[in-house]
Motif scaffolding. Structure first.
Motif, PDB file in Angstrom:
ATOM      1  N   THR A 116       0.805  -1.223   0.000  1.00 45.76           N
ATOM      2  CA  THR A 116       0.000   0.000   0.000  1.00 45.76           C
ATOM      3  C   THR A 116       0.840   1.275   0.000  1.00 45.76           C
ATOM      4  N   ALA A 117       2.163   1.145  -0.107  1.00 50.07           N
ATOM      5  CA  ALA A 117       3.004   2.346  -0.158  1.00 50.07           C
ATOM      6  C   ALA A 117       2.607   3.176  -1.377  1.00 50.07           C
ATOM      7  N   GLY A 118       2.219   4.409  -1.146  1.00 46.74           N
ATOM      8  CA  GLY A 118       1.816   5.283  -2.240  1.00 46.74           C
ATOM      9  C   GLY A 118       0.359   5.170  -2.625  1.00 46.74           C
ATOM     10  N   ALA A 119      -0.385   4.231  -2.011  1.00 41.19           N
ATOM     11  CA  ALA A 119      -1.805   4.076  -2.351  1.00 41.19           C
ATOM     12  C   ALA A 119      -2.624   5.214  -1.764  1.00 41.19           C
ATOM     13  N   GLN A 120      -3.651   5.625  -2.480  1.00 37.09           N
ATOM     14  CA  GLN A 120      -4.600   6.600  -1.960  1.00 37.09           C
ATOM     15  C   GLN A 120      -5.604   5.864  -1.079  1.00 37.09           C
ATOM     16  N   ILE A 121      -5.791   6.350   0.147  1.00 30.93           N
ATOM     17  CA  ILE A 121      -6.716   5.734   1.090  1.00 30.93           C
ATOM     18  C   ILE A 121      -7.913   6.658   1.278  1.00 30.93           C
ATOM     19  N   GLY A 122      -9.110   6.117   1.116  1.00 27.74           N
ATOM     20  CA  GLY A 122     -10.324   6.895   1.326  1.00 27.74           C
ATOM     21  C   GLY A 122     -11.152   6.294   2.443  1.00 27.74           C
ATOM     22  N   ILE A 123     -11.583   7.131   3.399  1.00 30.78           N
ATOM     23  CA  ILE A 123     -12.375   6.681   4.539  1.00 30.78           C
ATOM     24  C   ILE A 123     -13.681   7.464   4.566  1.00 30.78           C
ATOM     25  N   ASP A 124     -14.792   6.788   4.345  1.00 27.57           N
ATOM     26  CA  ASP A 124     -16.105   7.434   4.384  1.00 27.57           C
ATOM     27  C   ASP A 124     -16.137   8.710   3.548  1.00 27.57           C
ATOM     28  N   GLY A 125     -15.560   8.639   2.353  1.00 28.42           N
ATOM     29  CA  GLY A 125     -15.609   9.753   1.429  1.00 28.42           C
ATOM     30  C   GLY A 125     -14.570  10.831   1.650  1.00 28.42           C
ATOM     31  N   GLN A 126     -13.666  10.619   2.613  1.00 30.29           N
ATOM     32  CA  GLN A 126     -12.630  11.598   2.914  1.00 30.29           C
ATOM     33  C   GLN A 126     -11.251  10.955   2.794  1.00 30.29           C
ATOM     34  N   PRO A 127     -10.215  11.748   2.491  1.00 34.86           N
ATOM     35  CA  PRO A 127      -8.859  11.194   2.482  1.00 34.86           C
ATOM     36  C   PRO A 127      -8.514  10.634   3.858  1.00 34.86           C
ATOM     37  N   GLY A 128      -7.833   9.501   3.880  1.00 33.34           N
ATOM     38  CA  GLY A 128      -7.495   8.878   5.152  1.00 33.34           C
ATOM     39  C   GLY A 128      -6.146   8.206   5.098  1.00 33.34           C
ATOM     40  N   THR A 129      -5.883   7.390   6.109  1.00 34.51           N
ATOM     41  CA  THR A 129      -4.628   6.654   6.190  1.00 34.51           C
ATOM     42  C   THR A 129      -4.929   5.190   6.484  1.00 34.51           C
ATOM     43  N   GLU A 130      -3.957   4.339   6.217  1.00 41.86           N
ATOM     44  CA  GLU A 130      -4.128   2.914   6.486  1.00 41.86           C
ATOM     45  C   GLU A 130      -4.364   2.653   7.968  1.00 41.86           C
ATOM     46  N   ALA A 131      -3.797   3.513   8.831  1.00 46.05           N
ATOM     47  CA  ALA A 131      -3.954   3.337  10.274  1.00 46.05           C
ATOM     48  C   ALA A 131      -5.407   3.472  10.716  1.00 46.05           C
ATOM     49  N   GLN A 132      -6.250   4.092   9.895  1.00 48.60           N
ATOM     50  CA  GLN A 132      -7.658   4.251  10.235  1.00 48.60           C
ATOM     51  C   GLN A 132      -8.495   3.024   9.875  1.00 48.60           C
ATOM     52  N   LEU A 133      -7.911   2.085   9.170  1.00 55.15           N
ATOM     53  CA  LEU A 133      -8.620   0.868   8.790  1.00 55.15           C
ATOM     54  C   LEU A 133      -8.450  -0.204   9.856  1.00 55.15           C
ATOM     55  N   SER A 134      -9.371  -1.152   9.884  1.00 54.74           N
ATOM     56  CA  SER A 134      -9.339  -2.230  10.867  1.00 54.74           C
ATOM     57  C   SER A 134      -9.598  -3.569  10.194  1.00 54.74           C
ATOM     58  N   VAL A 135      -9.129  -4.628  10.827  1.00 53.48           N
ATOM     59  CA  VAL A 135      -9.490  -5.973  10.389  1.00 53.48           C
ATOM     60  C   VAL A 135     -11.014  -6.092  10.429  1.00 53.48           C
ATOM     61  N   GLY A 136     -11.586  -6.624   9.370  1.00 52.48           N
ATOM     62  CA  GLY A 136     -13.035  -6.743   9.267  1.00 52.48           C
ATOM     63  C   GLY A 136     -13.672  -5.678   8.407  1.00 52.48           C
ATOM     64  N   ASP A 137     -13.000  -4.543   8.212  1.00 51.56           N
ATOM     65  CA  ASP A 137     -13.553  -3.507   7.342  1.00 51.56           C
ATOM     66  C   ASP A 137     -13.655  -4.028   5.913  1.00 51.56           C
ATOM     67  N   VAL A 138     -14.792  -3.803   5.278  1.00 55.74           N
ATOM     68  CA  VAL A 138     -14.964  -4.173   3.876  1.00 55.74           C
ATOM     69  C   VAL A 138     -14.474  -3.006   3.022  1.00 55.74           C
ATOM     70  N   VAL A 139     -13.497  -3.273   2.188  1.00 58.70           N
ATOM     71  CA  VAL A 139     -12.870  -2.227   1.383  1.00 58.70           C
ATOM     72  C   VAL A 139     -12.894  -2.604  -0.092  1.00 58.70           C
ATOM     73  N   THR A 140     -12.711  -1.587  -0.918  1.00 59.61           N
ATOM     74  CA  THR A 140     -12.495  -1.791  -2.345  1.00 59.61           C
ATOM     75  C   THR A 140     -11.038  -1.476  -2.643  1.00 59.61           C
ATOM     76  N   VAL A 141     -10.344  -2.439  -3.212  1.00 58.50           N
ATOM     77  CA  VAL A 141      -8.932  -2.267  -3.548  1.00 58.50           C
ATOM     78  C   VAL A 141      -8.798  -2.210  -5.064  1.00 58.50           C
ATOM     79  N   VAL A 142      -8.152  -1.167  -5.550  1.00 57.21           N
ATOM     80  CA  VAL A 142      -7.827  -1.042  -6.969  1.00 57.21           C
ATOM     81  C   VAL A 142      -6.317  -1.165  -7.100  1.00 57.21           C
ATOM     82  N   GLY A 143      -5.857  -2.041  -7.976  1.00 52.27           N
ATOM     83  CA  GLY A 143      -4.418  -2.221  -8.137  1.00 52.27           C
ATOM     84  C   GLY A 143      -4.107  -3.337  -9.098  1.00 52.27           C
TER      85      GLY A 143
END
Length: 201
Positions: A56-83
């Motif tokens: 995820t180095a350099g990946a754009q992280i989005g949290i609830d429609g806002q820019p975020g960080t990987e540290a804001q994510l948790s195990v169990g969160d359903v995410v969309t990964v593009v790569g």
């Protein structure tokens, strides 16, 4: 893990779709071609989704429609990964990771025998696989009380329930959010439903 929410109630963010599966892909996995996958996070040290470890180095992280960080994510969160996914089918590189909770709001009901919650008219099913945030104690359905503000991530089942993969507590004042299928649309009365939630627009 805490996510920043707006201090004032601004309404319901309604996504006119339902989440029903574990994975959606575009491209050819293992070829290095672009891949889009939807699934719950199973681990970090990079990010593990649907059995693939994405750098995820350099990946754009989005949290609830806002820019975020990987540290804001948790195990169990359903995410969309593009790569992309490497030829081994087990590793890849993410260019974008986005998360949006399925429902965020006040708990109306807690039913311990059936392991269900009701939040904004949505029935949330807790299972043995549900991950509870560290702020919830005990780390099971009994740690959630009516009136608490929570955010739930998961997948819809065939009964219209949201099967929770991750639940976290929220500040009392925050943005309400419901993701689901629009039902009973009434263009005269300007109302529709998302499961048991009646929305007046």
């Amino acid at each position: 893990m805490n996510r920043a929410f707006q201090a004032t109630l601004v309404g319901i963010a309604l996504l006119l779709a339902s989440c029903g599966g574990g994975q959606l892909t575009a491209g050819i996995e293992g070829s290095g071609a672009p891949v889009t996958t939807v699934g719950s996070i199973t681990g970090f040290g990079s990010i593990f989704v649907n059995g693939v470890e994405y750098a995820t180095a350099g990946a754009q992280i989005g949290i609830d429609g806002q820019p975020g960080t990987e540290a804001q994510l948790s195990v169990g969160d359903v995410v969309t990964v593009v790569g992309t996914v490497n030829a081994d089918g087990k590793t890849g590189t993410a260019s974008q990771v986005t998360f949006g909770g399925n429902v965020a709001g006040t708990v109306d009901q807690v039913n311990v025998p059936t392991q269900t919650l009701v939040v904004l008219g949505q029935t949330v099913l807790v299972t043995a696989s549900t991950v509870f945030d560290a702020s919830i104690s005990p780390a099971d359905i009994t740690g959630i009380k009516p009136g608490a503000s929570i955010e739930v991530s998961g997948f819809a089942n065939s009964f219209g329930q949201l099967v929770a993969s991750h639940i976290q507590l929220l500040p009392a004042a925050g943005t309400l959010r419901v993701e689901g299928v629009v039902q009973a649309l009434n263009t005269t009365a300007h109302t529709f439903q998302v499961n048991a939630l009646l929305v007046d627009y």
